[in-house]
Design a protein around this motif. Structure first.
Motif, short mmCIF file in Angstrom:
data_model
loop_
_atom_site.label_atom_id
_atom_site.label_comp_id
_atom_site.label_asym_id
_atom_site.label_seq_id
_atom_site.Cartn_x
_atom_site.Cartn_y
_atom_site.Cartn_z
N GLY A 243 0.82 -1.21 0.00
CA GLY A 243 0.00 0.00 0.00
C GLY A 243 0.85 1.25 0.00
O GLY A 243 2.08 1.19 -0.05
N VAL A 244 0.17 2.39 0.04
CA VAL A 244 0.86 3.69 0.03
C VAL A 244 1.10 4.12 1.46
O VAL A 244 0.16 4.31 2.24
CB VAL A 244 0.00 4.75 -0.70
N PRO A 245 2.37 4.31 1.87
CA PRO A 245 2.64 4.76 3.25
C PRO A 245 2.06 6.17 3.47
O PRO A 245 2.03 6.99 2.55
CB PRO A 245 4.16 4.79 3.32
N LEU A 246 1.62 6.42 4.69
CA LEU A 246 1.10 7.76 4.98
C LEU A 246 2.15 8.83 4.74
O LEU A 246 1.82 9.96 4.40
CB LEU A 246 0.61 7.84 6.43
N SER A 247 3.43 8.49 4.95
CA SER A 247 4.47 9.49 4.72
C SER A 247 4.46 9.95 3.26
O SER A 247 4.69 11.13 2.97
CB SER A 247 5.84 8.91 5.08
N ARG A 264 -9.51 7.27 8.39
CA ARG A 264 -9.14 5.94 8.88
C ARG A 264 -8.12 6.03 10.02
O ARG A 264 -8.17 5.22 10.96
CB ARG A 264 -8.56 5.10 7.73
N TYR A 265 -7.24 6.98 9.94
CA TYR A 265 -6.23 7.14 11.00
C TYR A 265 -6.92 7.45 12.34
O TYR A 265 -6.61 6.82 13.36
CB TYR A 265 -5.28 8.29 10.62
N LEU A 266 -7.86 8.39 12.32
CA LEU A 266 -8.57 8.74 13.56
C LEU A 266 -9.42 7.56 14.02
O LEU A 266 -9.47 7.24 15.23
CB LEU A 266 -9.45 9.97 13.33
N ALA A 413 -1.14 15.80 15.50
CA ALA A 413 -0.06 16.37 14.68
C ALA A 413 0.02 15.64 13.34
O ALA A 413 0.19 16.27 12.28
CB ALA A 413 1.26 16.28 15.43
N VAL A 414 -0.11 14.30 13.36
CA VAL A 414 -0.07 13.54 12.10
C VAL A 414 -1.29 13.86 11.24
O VAL A 414 -1.18 14.02 10.02
CB VAL A 414 -0.01 12.02 12.40
N LEU A 415 -2.48 13.98 11.86
CA LEU A 415 -3.68 14.34 11.10
C LEU A 415 -3.47 15.67 10.36
O LEU A 415 -3.90 15.84 9.22
CB LEU A 415 -4.88 14.45 12.03
N CYS A 416 -2.80 16.61 11.02
CA CYS A 416 -2.56 17.92 10.39
C CYS A 416 -1.53 17.81 9.27
O CYS A 416 -1.56 18.61 8.32
CB CYS A 416 -2.11 18.93 11.44
N GLN A 417 -0.63 16.83 9.35
CA GLN A 417 0.29 16.60 8.23
C GLN A 417 -0.46 15.97 7.05
O GLN A 417 -0.21 16.31 5.90
CB GLN A 417 1.42 15.67 8.67
N ILE A 418 -1.38 15.06 7.35
CA ILE A 418 -2.15 14.41 6.28
C ILE A 418 -3.00 15.44 5.55
O ILE A 418 -3.21 15.38 4.35
CB ILE A 418 -3.04 13.30 6.84
N ASP A 419 -3.53 16.44 6.31
CA ASP A 419 -4.31 17.52 5.71
C ASP A 419 -5.61 16.98 5.10
O ASP A 419 -5.92 17.24 3.94
CB ASP A 419 -3.46 18.24 4.65
#
Length: 454
Positions: A243-247, A264-266, A413-419
């Motif tokens: 799959g596609v990494p979140l990074s 999905r992350y939340l 913080a990660v959610l805000c990076q995902i945007d």
């Protein structure tokens, strides 16, 4: 390819080189300014070189040094854009990549852990080229003896000692480094890393934890947890997740991918305690994948908070009361749980006013988590000129909520990076016990979100 530098004096010298060379660049930058070079250009050059050195040193050392770099990368969303931008790409590399170990070292570990005939007795094939290399281990793709594609996670020899030593050294060096990344307080990050290091090094425990998650989410249409095929003290063999990494999604994802990934992350942060009785406690994006079939893949179960009864129902109940404006009930509930000590007096309305910016995503039917909002919170809690700034000092964090708080801070913080846009009340309603989105008025229009972001 490099072996893990093991000698403490070597590792300390490399870590110490970070602030020393930064100081040298500052002096060089001053010289360029005196020579007439524009200040903005000099600053950009210095930050780019600092970022490059940060990745090279932390990546080569792996262990605790790289863990520290990964933790820094999560919080870049809180920093001003002009500060974060030069570091973003560099630190993001630390989320799922580092200079790998030589193949000969990998073979030696596998022979010790899986037996001398590991290549033919365990696998149909094994790729010597690592698929990913991170802080305390690297991953190789292989085909298990029954034909399933699998991921072989191998702990670096000497990673345990290096991990503990690094975090102690980073703490000492950090006192004088100060400005590795301007505006970021590294002490809480280091405290959190030290608290969970022992569990992360125990691959046998991690394999058991992963197996429990895999059982809880078996055949799930939304989440994918790879089954454990074999494990030992320093090796875990799991099913392969493509799959596609979140990074990567963070750097170049489409709007649809960002929205789905963020939701999905939340959801997984909350579904873990509800389904498996554990909170996944390592929020960095390298641990997550968006699969081709739309499922959300989760890797790396070295750090978890055990919550056998699920998320505390008090969290959902108090959030609902706060959103409904029941200020005195919120104060009473927080006092009962230990968030407000008996000796402290707090006005309920003033408390809800102070908390309002943090609760904004729950007020809207859909909310886009983005860096601008994260930066506004960062500025808000650090602005000593605000009349209610001292409110934060009156609140206490009970020990049983410490890791939950840290995971959620990192997760946001990660959610805000995902945007991505997330229907936060809907997700909380589904997964957070005793949260009731029907108890308060929701702002339904996306325009409300836009206004709030402005």
């Amino acid at each position: 390819m490099t072996d893990l530098p093991r000698r403490a004096v070597t590792r300390t010298a490399k870590l110490a080189s970070l602030p020393l060379t930064a100081a040298g660049r500052t002096a060089l930058g001053l010289g360029k300014r005196l020579g007439g070079k524009p200040a903005e250009l000099v600053a950009a050059e210095m930050q780019a070189r600092t970022a490059e050195q940060l990745f090279r040193v932390l990546g080569e050392l792996k262990g605790g040094a790289m863990k520290f770099g990964q933790a820094l990368s999560v919080f870049e969303a809180a920093l001003p854009e002009e500060v974060a931008a030069p570091y973003r790409a560099t630190l993001t590399k630390l989320q799922d990549s580092a200079p790998p170990l030589p193949a000969a070292t990998v073979h030696q570990v596998l022979a010790e852990q899986l037996g001398p005939r590991w290549r033919t007795s365990k696998f149909q094939s094994f790729d010597d080229q690592p698929a990913a290399a991170a802080s305390i281990g690297q991953v190789h793709k292989a085909v298990w003896r029954d034909g399933r594609a699998c991921a072989v996670k191998i702990q670096y020899p000497g990673a345990g000692a290096a991990l503990i030593s690094d975090l102690n050294q980073v703490t000492r060096v950090g006192r004088i480094a100060g400005g590795w990344i301007p505006g970021l307080d590294v002490k809480p990050i280091l405290d959190e890393l030290k608290a969970r290091m022992v569990e992360e090094l125990d691959y046998t425990l991690e394999a058991k934890t992963q197996a429990k998650f895999a059982k809880a989410f078996r055949d799930d249409p939304v989440f994918a947890i790879p089954a454990v095929l074999a494990s030992s003290e320093h090796v875990i063999v799991s099913e392969w997740l493509e799959g596609v990494p979140l990074s990567k999604l963070i750097s170049s994802g489409t709007r649809e991918e960002r929205d789905l990934g963020a939701r999905r992350y939340l959801e997984f942060l909350l579904a873990g305690p509800a389904r498996a009785g554990m909170l996944h406690a390592d929020p960095h994006p390298g641990n997550y994948r968006l699969l081709d079939d739309g499922r959300f893949g989760v890797l790396d179960f070295g750090a978890v908070k055990r919550l056998p009864e699920g998320m505390p129902p008090e969290m959902g109940r108090l959030l609902t009361l706060a959103m409904a404006g029941e200020s005195e009930a919120v104060v009473a509930g927080l006092r009962e749980l230990g968030f407000i000590k008996s000796s402290i007096t707090i006005d309920g309305d003033a408390l809800l006013t102070y908390l309002a910016p943090f609760l904004e995503p729950i007020r809207h039917s859909s909310w886009r988590f983005e860096r601008a909002w994260m930066r506004s919170l960062f500025t808000y809690i650090n602005d000593v000129r605000r009349p209610d700034w001292t409110m934060g000092l009156k609140l206490n964090l009970p020990p049983e909520y410490l890791l939950i708080h840290r995971v959620w801070l990192g997760g946001i913080a990660v959610l805000c990076q995902i945007d991505g846009d997330v229907p936060v009340p809907e997700v909380l309603q589904q997964w957070l016990p005793e949260f009731d989105a029907g108890a308060y008025e929701l702002h339904d229009e996306r325009d409300d979100n836009e206004v709030a972001r402005d």
